[in-house]
Structure formats: structure tokens, C-alpha cells
Scaffold this motif. Structure first.
Motif, PDB file in Angstrom:
ATOM      1  N   ILE A 161      -7.058   3.843   2.801  1.00 42.47           N
ATOM      2  CA  ILE A 161      -6.392   2.866   1.946  1.00 42.47           C
ATOM      3  C   ILE A 161      -6.566   1.469   2.530  1.00 42.47           C
ATOM      4  O   ILE A 161      -6.754   1.294   3.726  1.00 42.47           O
ATOM      5  CB  ILE A 161      -4.880   3.164   1.759  1.00 42.47           C
ATOM      6  CG1 ILE A 161      -4.100   2.992   3.056  1.00 42.47           C
ATOM      7  CG2 ILE A 161      -4.655   4.521   1.167  1.00 42.47           C
ATOM      8  CD1 ILE A 161      -2.601   3.040   2.880  1.00 42.47           C
ATOM      9  N   ASP A 162      -6.487   0.500   1.645  1.00 42.13           N
ATOM     10  CA  ASP A 162      -6.414  -0.918   2.009  1.00 42.13           C
ATOM     11  C   ASP A 162      -5.274  -1.512   1.197  1.00 42.13           C
ATOM     12  O   ASP A 162      -5.026  -1.092   0.057  1.00 42.13           O
ATOM     13  CB  ASP A 162      -7.703  -1.666   1.650  1.00 42.13           C
ATOM     14  CG  ASP A 162      -8.829  -1.405   2.618  1.00 42.13           C
ATOM     15  OD1 ASP A 162      -8.547  -1.235   3.815  1.00 42.13           O
ATOM     16  OD2 ASP A 162      -9.988  -1.369   2.177  1.00 42.13           O
ATOM     17  N   TYR A 163      -4.605  -2.494   1.783  1.00 35.89           N
ATOM     18  CA  TYR A 163      -3.547  -3.195   1.066  1.00 35.89           C
ATOM     19  C   TYR A 163      -3.844  -4.676   1.175  1.00 35.89           C
ATOM     20  O   TYR A 163      -3.921  -5.219   2.290  1.00 35.89           O
ATOM     21  CB  TYR A 163      -2.181  -2.865   1.656  1.00 35.89           C
ATOM     22  CG  TYR A 163      -1.036  -3.526   0.921  1.00 35.89           C
ATOM     23  CD1 TYR A 163      -0.597  -3.025  -0.295  1.00 35.89           C
ATOM     24  CD2 TYR A 163      -0.412  -4.649   1.443  1.00 35.89           C
ATOM     25  CE1 TYR A 163       0.450  -3.626  -0.979  1.00 35.89           C
ATOM     26  CE2 TYR A 163       0.632  -5.244   0.765  1.00 35.89           C
ATOM     27  CZ  TYR A 163       1.058  -4.740  -0.437  1.00 35.89           C
ATOM     28  OH  TYR A 163       2.090  -5.330  -1.113  1.00 35.89           O
ATOM     29  N   GLY A 186       1.429  -7.110  -3.691  1.00 36.45           N
ATOM     30  CA  GLY A 186       0.037  -6.888  -3.329  1.00 36.45           C
ATOM     31  C   GLY A 186      -0.582  -5.766  -4.136  1.00 36.45           C
ATOM     32  O   GLY A 186       0.004  -5.275  -5.103  1.00 36.45           O
ATOM     33  N   ARG A 187      -1.760  -5.352  -3.705  1.00 35.93           N
ATOM     34  CA  ARG A 187      -2.491  -4.278  -4.390  1.00 35.93           C
ATOM     35  C   ARG A 187      -2.933  -3.246  -3.363  1.00 35.93           C
ATOM     36  O   ARG A 187      -3.497  -3.590  -2.332  1.00 35.93           O
ATOM     37  CB  ARG A 187      -3.699  -4.838  -5.126  1.00 35.93           C
ATOM     38  CG  ARG A 187      -3.307  -5.729  -6.275  1.00 35.93           C
ATOM     39  CD  ARG A 187      -4.549  -6.223  -7.003  1.00 35.93           C
ATOM     40  NE  ARG A 187      -4.181  -6.966  -8.177  1.00 35.93           N
ATOM     41  CZ  ARG A 187      -3.982  -6.438  -9.379  1.00 35.93           C
ATOM     42  NH1 ARG A 187      -4.121  -5.160  -9.560  1.00 35.93           N
ATOM     43  NH2 ARG A 187      -3.655  -7.195 -10.401  1.00 35.93           N
ATOM     44  N   LEU A 188      -2.687  -1.983  -3.689  1.00 33.06           N
ATOM     45  CA  LEU A 188      -3.086  -0.869  -2.839  1.00 33.06           C
ATOM     46  C   LEU A 188      -4.408  -0.316  -3.364  1.00 33.06           C
ATOM     47  O   LEU A 188      -4.506   0.056  -4.530  1.00 33.06           O
ATOM     48  CB  LEU A 188      -2.018   0.225  -2.860  1.00 33.06           C
ATOM     49  CG  LEU A 188      -2.301   1.452  -2.009  1.00 33.06           C
ATOM     50  CD1 LEU A 188      -2.208   1.095  -0.524  1.00 33.06           C
ATOM     51  CD2 LEU A 188      -1.326   2.563  -2.331  1.00 33.06           C
ATOM     52  N   TYR A 189      -5.405  -0.280  -2.497  1.00 33.78           N
ATOM     53  CA  TYR A 189      -6.710   0.263  -2.839  1.00 33.78           C
ATOM     54  C   TYR A 189      -6.822   1.649  -2.222  1.00 33.78           C
ATOM     55  O   TYR A 189      -6.771   1.792  -1.004  1.00 33.78           O
ATOM     56  CB  TYR A 189      -7.833  -0.629  -2.297  1.00 33.78           C
ATOM     57  CG  TYR A 189      -7.974  -1.935  -3.037  1.00 33.78           C
ATOM     58  CD1 TYR A 189      -8.986  -2.125  -3.966  1.00 33.78           C
ATOM     59  CD2 TYR A 189      -7.087  -2.986  -2.797  1.00 33.78           C
ATOM     60  CE1 TYR A 189      -9.120  -3.321  -4.641  1.00 33.78           C
ATOM     61  CE2 TYR A 189      -7.213  -4.192  -3.478  1.00 33.78           C
ATOM     62  CZ  TYR A 189      -8.225  -4.349  -4.393  1.00 33.78           C
ATOM     63  OH  TYR A 189      -8.352  -5.534  -5.072  1.00 33.78           O
ATOM     64  N   MET A 229       6.428  -3.935  -0.073  1.00 32.38           N
ATOM     65  CA  MET A 229       5.823  -2.952   0.825  1.00 32.38           C
ATOM     66  C   MET A 229       5.910  -3.436   2.269  1.00 32.38           C
ATOM     67  O   MET A 229       5.346  -4.465   2.612  1.00 32.38           O
ATOM     68  CB  MET A 229       4.356  -2.708   0.468  1.00 32.38           C
ATOM     69  CG  MET A 229       4.139  -1.937  -0.797  1.00 32.38           C
ATOM     70  SD  MET A 229       4.837  -0.290  -0.777  1.00 32.38           S
ATOM     71  CE  MET A 229       3.843   0.504   0.432  1.00 32.38           C
ATOM     72  N   LEU A 262       3.436   1.523   4.237  1.00 30.06           N
ATOM     73  CA  LEU A 262       1.991   1.731   4.096  1.00 30.06           C
ATOM     74  C   LEU A 262       1.486   2.776   5.073  1.00 30.06           C
ATOM     75  O   LEU A 262       0.655   3.616   4.721  1.00 30.06           O
ATOM     76  CB  LEU A 262       1.249   0.411   4.310  1.00 30.06           C
ATOM     77  CG  LEU A 262       1.423  -0.619   3.208  1.00 30.06           C
ATOM     78  CD1 LEU A 262       0.854  -1.960   3.643  1.00 30.06           C
ATOM     79  CD2 LEU A 262       0.780  -0.143   1.929  1.00 30.06           C
ATOM     80  N   SER A 288      -0.215   6.294   4.018  1.00 27.90           N
ATOM     81  CA  SER A 288      -1.529   6.624   4.567  1.00 27.90           C
ATOM     82  C   SER A 288      -1.506   7.961   5.307  1.00 27.90           C
ATOM     83  O   SER A 288      -2.392   8.798   5.113  1.00 27.90           O
ATOM     84  CB  SER A 288      -1.993   5.520   5.508  1.00 27.90           C
ATOM     85  OG  SER A 288      -3.226   5.842   6.069  1.00 27.90           O
TER      86      SER A 288
END
Length: 160
Positions: free
Chosen positions: A90-92, A99-102, A137, A142, A146
Motif C-alpha cells: 500500500i501507499d498513502y 488522503g488517498r490509499l493506493y 488516518m 495505516l 497494511s
């Protein structure tokens, strides 16, 4: 005769142990997917696209699928889905407020479907990640997401 009964007892003990372990793995998988589902639902940020979005559905199933469906005011529907067996990391991008969680997969494993799009029509394609808008978040949230995704991925790969 004693050797036979000892062997029989050991066989039943091993069989019983395997049954209990199978149910324990299933329970752990259910708990992990429920935790991921709850965290994503609790922190979902519907204000990032409030003017465009009518409603959304976000599900993480106990069979290992992550599904995200967005319904737009224009009638357009976007659907994203991938199997957690294909999860990579994951990336945040953003702050602790918004934000956006990838969610990245190992390859192009995210199914992307678009319905009722007046400009481009219905489209089926594949992507390498799914993006979910989140708010409030904290870093430990996070990390928890993860860790659970990695754990769920490992459990699903073992079940093959």
C-alpha cells in the motif's frame, strides 16, 4: 495390539488437530477481513468527490476479494475489484486529515469496469492498483491495515 491402539490414538489426535487448525485459520481470516472492512469504511472520505458521487460500496469479503463501487450523479458507475491473493503493498498520499490509499497488486490484477458512461460507453479493463479516498488516518491505522492485508494475503495463498 498395544502398538495398534497407540497408532490409532495418534491418528485420531492428528486428525482432530488438523480439523481444529483448519477452523482456526478460517476464523483468523474472517477477523482480518472484517477489520480491514471496518477500517476502510470508518475512514472513507466521501467529501473528496461529494459533488460528483451519489453513493459508494466498499467491501472486503471473507473469500478474499476487495470490491469498490462508485455511483456518480450522472448515472455512471465505476467498479473496481481484486483478489487479496494478488495484493502487493500500500501507499498513502496525503496528510493525516485527508488522503488517498493506493492498494497495489502484483500485476494488472484489478478489474475495472465502467457502466453508463455517456462519453466513453461501457469499458472493461485492468489496472495495477485501486485508489480509495480516506480521512483521519493516523500512521498506526495505516500500519494496522497494511499488516492485516499482508497477513490475509499469506493466509489466502496457503489455502490454495
Amino acid at each position: 495390539m498395544k502398538k495398534f491402539t497407540l497408532s490409532l490414538k495418534m491418528f485420531f489426535f492428528l486428525l482432530l488437530s488438523m480439523v481444529f487448525m483448519a477452523f482456526a485459520a478460517s476464523i483468523a481470516l474472517d477477523e482480518d477481513t472484517a477489520f480491514i472492512q471496518k477500517m476502510l469504511a470508518d475512514h472513507y472520505d466521501d467529501t473528496q468527490e461529494a459533488s460528483l458521487l451519489k453513493k459508494y460500496e466498499l467491501n472486503v469479503t471473507n473469500t478474499g476479494f476487495c470490491r469498490y463501487k462508485r455511483y456518480f450523479s450522472s448515472g455512471k458507475v465505476e467498479y473496481f475489484s481484486f483478489n487479496l491473493k494478488k495484493f502487493k503493498d500500500i501507499d498513502y498520499l496525503g496528510s493525516d486529515k485527508q488522503g488517498r490509499l493506493y492498494l497495489h497488486t502484483k500485476g494488472e490484477d484489478v478489474i475495472v469496469q465502467t457502466y453508463n458512461d455517456r462519453k466513453n460507453g461501457d469499458i472493461d479493463s485492468m489496472a495495477a492498483y485501486m485508489v480509495i479516498p480516506l480521512k483521519n488516518m493516523e500512521p498506526q491505522d495505516l500500519i494496522a491495515i497494511s499488516e492485516r492485508l499482508v497477513k490475509t494475503n499469506a493466509q489466502l495463498l496457503v489455502q490454495k
